[in-house]
Write a protein that holds these residues in place. Structure first.
Motif, PDB file in Angstrom:
ATOM      1  N   UNK A 131     -33.952 -11.074 -11.282  1.00  0.00           N
ATOM      2  CA  UNK A 131     -32.455 -11.668 -11.948  1.00  0.00           C
ATOM      3  C   UNK A 131     -31.017 -10.714 -12.150  1.00  0.00           C
ATOM      4  N   UNK A 132     -29.932 -11.305 -11.300  1.00  0.00           N
ATOM      5  CA  UNK A 132     -29.099 -10.458 -11.239  1.00  0.00           C
ATOM      6  C   UNK A 132     -28.053 -10.935 -12.647  1.00  0.00           C
ATOM      7  N   UNK A 133     -26.720 -10.353 -12.994  1.00  0.00           N
ATOM      8  CA  UNK A 133     -26.357 -10.263 -13.611  1.00  0.00           C
ATOM      9  C   UNK A 133     -24.678 -10.280 -13.244  1.00  0.00           C
ATOM     10  N   UNK A 134     -23.741 -10.887 -13.037  1.00  0.00           N
ATOM     11  CA  UNK A 134     -22.712 -10.059 -12.792  1.00  0.00           C
ATOM     12  C   UNK A 134     -21.781  -9.774 -14.309  1.00  0.00           C
ATOM     13  N   UNK A 135     -20.906  -8.868 -14.748  1.00  0.00           N
ATOM     14  CA  UNK A 135     -20.134  -8.731 -15.655  1.00  0.00           C
ATOM     15  C   UNK A 135     -18.636  -7.963 -14.910  1.00  0.00           C
ATOM     16  N   UNK A 136     -17.287  -8.097 -15.665  1.00  0.00           N
ATOM     17  CA  UNK A 136     -16.273  -7.330 -15.276  1.00  0.00           C
ATOM     18  C   UNK A 136     -14.999  -8.579 -15.928  1.00  0.00           C
ATOM     19  N   UNK A 137     -14.142  -8.183 -16.160  1.00  0.00           N
ATOM     20  CA  UNK A 137     -12.680  -8.870 -16.038  1.00  0.00           C
ATOM     21  C   UNK A 137     -12.199 -10.209 -15.283  1.00  0.00           C
ATOM     22  N   UNK A 138     -12.661 -10.914 -16.094  1.00  0.00           N
ATOM     23  CA  UNK A 138     -11.861 -12.782 -15.449  1.00  0.00           C
ATOM     24  C   UNK A 138     -10.615 -12.452 -14.599  1.00  0.00           C
ATOM     25  N   UNK A 139      -9.566 -11.545 -14.982  1.00  0.00           N
ATOM     26  CA  UNK A 139      -8.302 -11.211 -14.320  1.00  0.00           C
ATOM     27  C   UNK A 139      -8.045 -10.184 -14.478  1.00  0.00           C
ATOM     28  N   UNK A 140      -7.297  -9.619 -13.155  1.00  0.00           N
ATOM     29  CA  UNK A 140      -7.035  -8.251 -12.068  1.00  0.00           C
ATOM     30  C   UNK A 140      -5.428  -8.627 -12.100  1.00  0.00           C
ATOM     31  N   UNK A 141      -4.361  -7.781 -12.812  1.00  0.00           N
ATOM     32  CA  UNK A 141      -3.562  -7.076 -11.804  1.00  0.00           C
ATOM     33  C   UNK A 141      -3.183  -7.388 -10.898  1.00  0.00           C
ATOM     34  N   UNK A 142      -2.279  -7.950  -9.442  1.00  0.00           N
ATOM     35  CA  UNK A 142      -2.104  -7.227  -8.536  1.00  0.00           C
ATOM     36  C   UNK A 142      -1.281  -5.335  -8.386  1.00  0.00           C
ATOM     37  N   UNK A 143      -2.347  -5.033  -7.462  1.00  0.00           N
ATOM     38  CA  UNK A 143      -2.161  -3.828  -7.013  1.00  0.00           C
ATOM     39  C   UNK A 143      -3.251  -2.736  -7.926  1.00  0.00           C
ATOM     40  N   UNK A 144      -3.882  -3.684  -9.721  1.00  0.00           N
ATOM     41  CA  UNK A 144      -4.870  -3.072  -9.202  1.00  0.00           C
ATOM     42  C   UNK A 144      -6.345  -2.427  -8.806  1.00  0.00           C
ATOM     43  N   UNK A 145      -7.416  -2.053  -9.988  1.00  0.00           N
ATOM     44  CA  UNK A 145      -8.421  -2.444  -9.114  1.00  0.00           C
ATOM     45  C   UNK A 145      -9.089  -3.013  -9.802  1.00  0.00           C
ATOM     46  N   UNK A 146     -10.600  -3.398  -9.814  1.00  0.00           N
ATOM     47  CA  UNK A 146     -11.324  -4.716  -9.665  1.00  0.00           C
ATOM     48  C   UNK A 146     -12.188  -4.089  -9.851  1.00  0.00           C
ATOM     49  N   UNK A 147     -13.153  -4.278 -10.645  1.00  0.00           N
ATOM     50  CA  UNK A 147     -14.762  -3.434 -11.233  1.00  0.00           C
ATOM     51  C   UNK A 147     -14.966  -4.530 -12.079  1.00  0.00           C
ATOM     52  N   UNK A 148     -16.673  -4.840 -11.263  1.00  0.00           N
ATOM     53  CA  UNK A 148     -17.790  -5.369 -11.208  1.00  0.00           C
ATOM     54  C   UNK A 148     -18.846  -4.381 -11.294  1.00  0.00           C
ATOM     55  N   UNK A 149     -20.246  -5.289 -12.341  1.00  0.00           N
ATOM     56  CA  UNK A 149     -21.474  -4.174 -12.702  1.00  0.00           C
ATOM     57  C   UNK A 149     -21.989  -5.674 -12.097  1.00  0.00           C
ATOM     58  N   UNK A 150     -23.719  -5.624 -11.846  1.00  0.00           N
ATOM     59  CA  UNK A 150     -24.215  -6.098 -11.430  1.00  0.00           C
ATOM     60  C   UNK A 150     -25.207  -5.807 -12.084  1.00  0.00           C
ATOM     61  N   UNK A 151     -26.513  -6.373 -13.074  1.00  0.00           N
ATOM     62  CA  UNK A 151     -26.976  -5.624 -14.207  1.00  0.00           C
ATOM     63  C   UNK A 151     -28.229  -6.625 -13.437  1.00  0.00           C
ATOM     64  N   UNK A 152     -29.320  -5.317 -13.151  1.00  0.00           N
ATOM     65  CA  UNK A 152     -30.779  -6.163 -12.492  1.00  0.00           C
ATOM     66  C   UNK A 152     -31.529  -6.226 -13.251  1.00  0.00           C
TER      67      UNK A 152
END
Lengths: 106, 121
Positions: free
Chosen positions: B3-24
């Motif tokens: 099973x895989x589950x993504x997590x991280x912010x749902x809103x990111x401002x322009x020019x910033x960095x999107x960061x997500x994690x997937x837990x296995x």
């Protein structure tokens, strides 16, 4: 860059056979996969290695790949098969998806 | 079944960095390739990149320079960083397992449920 082309939409009557094509340069030299995606859901693998079905996928799903075209065939199409279908292949170490085909069962 | 589950912010401002994690879970991250794939609203699937459990990576050339994928085997997780985001990066982001790559018949056999990331000020 490598591209895969699918028809935007295909329609089929219940019980009939649906065929969805995927075209790419010498695609037959690569392995093609197919994914089914229903609204609001994650994609599900239905065909890999051109024609193999993962465990749990009904036998009515089949695939072929030759020349420049891979084809997903759904025999005896059911209403629950209505979904978006994506082909996918590997070009060197990169992954390419087709644009997707909306299958309508009517 | 892994099973895989993504997590991280749902809103990111322009020019910033999107960061997500997937837990296995229900399986080990070792000995497999792991991938990030995204889907803009109402559009098709786009491969972002993948990572082997050992750390070797491959990225979509169209995103190269902005993408970094990393793995933490001790936590059974892998992560995505996408820098300098714009509204065009708004999408549902999926993590997925690549099965069969070493054997020569790779496919995405397990997917997370996906997480919508919106880029907006």
């Amino acid at each position: 860059s490598y591209e895969l082309t699918q028809p935007p939409s295909v329609s089929v009557s219940p019980g009939q056979t649906a065929s969805i094509t995927c075209s790419g340069d010498k695609l037959g030299d690569k392995y093609a996969c197919w994914y089914q995606q229903k609204p609001g859901q994650s994609p599900v693998l239905v065909i890999f290695q051109n024609s193999k079905r993962p465990s749990g996928i009904p036998e009515r799903f089949s695939g072929s790949n030759s020349g420049n075209t891979a084809t997903l065939t759904i025999s005896g199409t059911q209403a629950l098969d209505e979904a978006d279908y994506y082909c996918q292949a590997w070009d060197s170490s990169n992954v390419v998806f087709g644009g997707g085909t909306k299958l309508t069962v009517l | 079944q892994v099973q895989l589950q993504e997590s991280g912010p749902g809103l990111v401002k322009p020019s910033e960095t999107l960061s997500l994690t997937c837990t296995v879970s229900s399986g080990s991250i070792s000995s497999f390739y792991w991938s990030w794939i995204r889907q803009p609203p109402g559009k098709g699937l786009e491969w972002i990149g993948h990572i082997y459990y050992s750390g070797s990576t491959n990225y979509n050339p169209s995103l190269k320079g902005r993408v970094t994928i990393s793995v933490d085997t001790s936590k059974n997780q892998f992560s995505l960083n996408l820098s300098s985001v714009t509204a065009a990066d708004t999408a549902v982001y999926y993590c997925a397992r690549v099965l069969g790559k070493v054997a020569g018949n790779p496919r995405f056999d397990s997917w997370g449920q996906g997480t919508l990331v919106t880029v907006s000020s």
